[in-house]
Design a protein around this motif. Structure first.
Motif, mmCIF file in Angstrom:
data_model
loop_
_atom_site.group_PDB
_atom_site.id
_atom_site.type_symbol
_atom_site.label_atom_id
_atom_site.label_comp_id
_atom_site.label_asym_id
_atom_site.label_seq_id
_atom_site.Cartn_x
_atom_site.Cartn_y
_atom_site.Cartn_z
ATOM 1 N N HIS A 95 4.290 1.728 25.359
ATOM 2 C CA HIS A 95 3.315 1.102 24.457
ATOM 3 C C HIS A 95 3.050 2.026 23.268
ATOM 4 O O HIS A 95 2.969 3.246 23.435
ATOM 5 C CB HIS A 95 1.995 0.822 25.180
ATOM 6 C CG HIS A 95 2.137 -0.183 26.281
ATOM 7 N ND1 HIS A 95 2.567 0.183 27.538
ATOM 8 C CD2 HIS A 95 1.926 -1.522 26.303
ATOM 9 C CE1 HIS A 95 2.618 -0.906 28.294
ATOM 10 N NE2 HIS A 95 2.235 -1.949 27.581
ATOM 11 N N THR A 96 2.895 1.406 22.107
ATOM 12 C CA THR A 96 2.718 2.192 20.882
ATOM 13 C C THR A 96 1.709 1.505 19.969
ATOM 14 O O THR A 96 1.811 0.289 19.756
ATOM 15 C CB THR A 96 4.055 2.290 20.108
ATOM 16 O OG1 THR A 96 5.055 2.782 20.989
ATOM 17 C CG2 THR A 96 3.948 3.202 18.893
ATOM 18 N N ILE A 97 0.784 2.281 19.444
ATOM 19 C CA ILE A 97 -0.086 1.753 18.388
ATOM 20 C C ILE A 97 0.485 2.205 17.052
ATOM 21 O O ILE A 97 0.755 3.392 16.855
ATOM 22 C CB ILE A 97 -1.540 2.248 18.544
ATOM 23 C CG1 ILE A 97 -2.146 1.690 19.836
ATOM 24 C CG2 ILE A 97 -2.380 1.824 17.336
ATOM 25 C CD1 ILE A 97 -3.536 2.233 20.148
ATOM 26 N N PHE A 98 0.695 1.240 16.166
ATOM 27 C CA PHE A 98 1.278 1.543 14.850
ATOM 28 C C PHE A 98 0.442 0.810 13.817
ATOM 29 O O PHE A 98 0.056 -0.347 14.034
ATOM 30 C CB PHE A 98 2.734 1.041 14.827
ATOM 31 C CG PHE A 98 3.489 1.389 13.573
ATOM 32 C CD1 PHE A 98 4.083 2.634 13.423
ATOM 33 C CD2 PHE A 98 3.628 0.464 12.547
ATOM 34 C CE1 PHE A 98 4.802 2.951 12.280
ATOM 35 C CE2 PHE A 98 4.338 0.772 11.398
ATOM 36 C CZ PHE A 98 4.927 2.017 11.259
ATOM 37 N N ASN A 99 0.139 1.478 12.713
ATOM 38 C CA ASN A 99 -0.652 0.848 11.658
ATOM 39 C C ASN A 99 0.243 0.640 10.433
ATOM 40 O O ASN A 99 0.468 1.572 9.648
ATOM 41 C CB ASN A 99 -1.864 1.714 11.300
ATOM 42 C CG ASN A 99 -2.834 0.963 10.405
ATOM 43 O OD1 ASN A 99 -2.434 0.380 9.393
ATOM 44 N ND2 ASN A 99 -4.101 0.951 10.789
ATOM 45 N N PRO A 100 0.802 -0.565 10.273
ATOM 46 C CA PRO A 100 1.782 -0.802 9.202
ATOM 47 C C PRO A 100 1.239 -0.460 7.822
ATOM 48 O O PRO A 100 1.959 0.091 6.990
ATOM 49 C CB PRO A 100 2.081 -2.307 9.314
ATOM 50 C CG PRO A 100 1.709 -2.666 10.710
ATOM 51 C CD PRO A 100 0.571 -1.769 11.084
ATOM 52 N N LYS A 101 -0.050 -0.773 7.588
ATOM 53 C CA LYS A 101 -0.599 -0.535 6.250
ATOM 54 C C LYS A 101 -0.693 0.971 5.970
ATOM 55 O O LYS A 101 -0.258 1.460 4.922
ATOM 56 C CB LYS A 101 -1.976 -1.189 6.135
ATOM 57 C CG LYS A 101 -2.442 -1.327 4.743
ATOM 58 C CD LYS A 101 -3.234 -2.605 4.508
ATOM 59 C CE LYS A 101 -3.544 -2.742 3.028
ATOM 60 N NZ LYS A 101 -4.933 -2.525 2.738
ATOM 61 N N ALA A 102 -1.212 1.700 6.952
ATOM 62 C CA ALA A 102 -1.355 3.156 6.774
ATOM 63 C C ALA A 102 0.003 3.831 6.628
ATOM 64 O O ALA A 102 0.126 4.876 5.990
ATOM 65 C CB ALA A 102 -2.118 3.741 7.959
#
Ligand SMILES: NC(=O)c1ccc[n+]([C@@H]2O[C@H](COP(=O)([O-])OP(=O)(O)OC[C@H]3O[C@@H](n4cnc5c(N)ncnc54)[C@H](OP(=O)(O)O)[C@@H]3O)[C@@H](O)[C@H]2O)c1
Length: 346
Positions: A95-102
């Motif tokens: 599982h991965t949290i990714f913030n496309p905008k940042a």
């Protein structure tokens, strides 16, 4: 939702052959999503030879690098709906949290995006996005068509031919009207190479490379797609030295794709003994990296998908079941245990 991710951590940089305690499975509790965050869950993960040398460019302890096909399971970015599929350079983790905008504008090597929508696979299995319709397929496509530049009637030689890249190279070469010769490390792989259309296939561990090449290609080799050198030992000596000094045709092209035979080496590989032959036979040798052609990646995958759909290319996958078994899938690859693309089903 509280999510506990599993991840593989490179605890110690590899020295020689990878050992079990170099890579360790750990857990990590993920925080709640913030605005703009997207939570991805791995469906399929790739194990590739480059992970051996590239991970050693990083200082351990470090999370293991790699690409996966993931689906969105929670999203605070409307552009990433739940259930949609992406190829992400998230490493070996569930599982991965990714913030496309940042992360906008942050690129990987050769300008590659870190997260890309899964391409249209034309109805083929999703795992193909990591293999024949992913980075290895594109490597075969660009390395053969752009670096080797084969003409109809040319003779194309491939080593590690039953692997993810090599199995595609031979089949694309056949589509382009070439004669193909593949070398692999087991009888079962050699049999499969013949089944998928290689005109000649040999086991480099049991057959003399020069003798087999003299028989299969008395006219010489026009294109040599090298997946394994620099110090790839076959019967009768070093594979590339034998091929280049004894069997290339005048004006031949050599694509240096990989050097898996030296990835576990503890001493530097040998020097440029081949220059004399390169000059006299006017050979062209070029190293390449798949992502230098990144702007053409989607077009390549589209053409490959079409060839697979039309039955012109056959595909074999070597599936390791379970994220917890990822390490053995990777170590197996470095020992030649895989036929076709090695992938991990999460
Ligand atoms: N330039 C690029 O952009 C790019 C991109 C992708 C891959 N590559 C390179 O292309 C090569 C093939 O990659 P792949 O993903 O298709 O892997 P693969 O061929 O699916 O798997 C690796 C194969 O290499 C052979 N091998 C393993 N250890 C070896 C050794 N010590 N000496 C000789 N052969 C060995 C084994 O086949 P046998 O049983 O036949 O020995 C093994 O099955 C690798 O060198 C990789 O680094 C380059």
């Amino acid at each position: 939702m509280v999510v506990v991710a599993k991840k593989w951590v490179l605890k110690k940089n590899f020295i020689g052959e990878p050992k079990d305690d170099d890579l360790v499975l750990e857990e990590e509790q993920l925080p709640a999503l913030k605005d703009g965050d997207v939570l991805f869950e791995a469906l399929w993960l790739s194990v590739d030879p480059y992970m051996r040398p590239y991970s050693n460019n990083l200082k351990a302890p470090v999370d293991m690098i790699g690409q996966q096909l993931a689906r969105v399971v929670e999203s605070k970015d409307g552009r990433y709906p739940i259930g949609s599929r992406y190829l992400g350079d998230f490493g070996w983790r569930t599982h991965t949290i990714f913030n496309p905008k940042a992360m906008e504008g942050v690129k990987g090597t050769y300008g590659k995006d870190l997260v890309i929508p899964c391409p249209d696979l034309a109805g083929n299995p999703e795992s193909y996005s990591l293999g024949c319709l992913g980075m290895p397929g594109a490597t075969a496509y660009f390395g053969l068509l752009k670096v080797c530049d084969p003409k109809p009637g040319d003779t194309v030689l491939v080593n590690a031919a039953a692997g993810a890249v090599g199995s595609m190279v031979g089949q694309i070469a056949k589509i382009k009207g070439c004669k193909t010769i593949g070398y692999a490390g087991t009888e079962q792989k050699v049999k499969w190479l013949k089944e998928i259309g290689y005109d000649f296939a040999f086991n480099y561990k049991t057959e003399d490379v020069s003798a087999t090449l003299s028989k299969a290609a008395p006219e010489g080799i026009n294109c040599y797609f090298d997946n394994a050198s620099s110090e790839h030992e076959g019967v009768g000596g070093d594979f590339s030295n034998t091929v280049i000094t004894k069997h290339m045709s005048i004006g031949g092209r050599i694509a240096i794709c990989g050097a898996i035979s030296s990835y576990n080496a503890t001493a530097p590989p040998m020097g440029p003994e081949l220059y004399g032959t390169m000059i006299f036979k006017q050979l062209k040798m070029q190293g390449f990296i798949v992502y230098q052609y990144y702007s053409e990646y989607h077009a390549a995958v589209k053409e490959l998908a079409q060839w697979i759909k039309e039955g012109k290319i056959q595909v074999c996958e070597d599936v390791t079941d379970g994220f917890a078994n990822m390490r053995s899938g990777f170590y197996g690859l470095l020992k030649g245990k895989n036929t076709g693309k090695a992938v991990i089903k999460a």
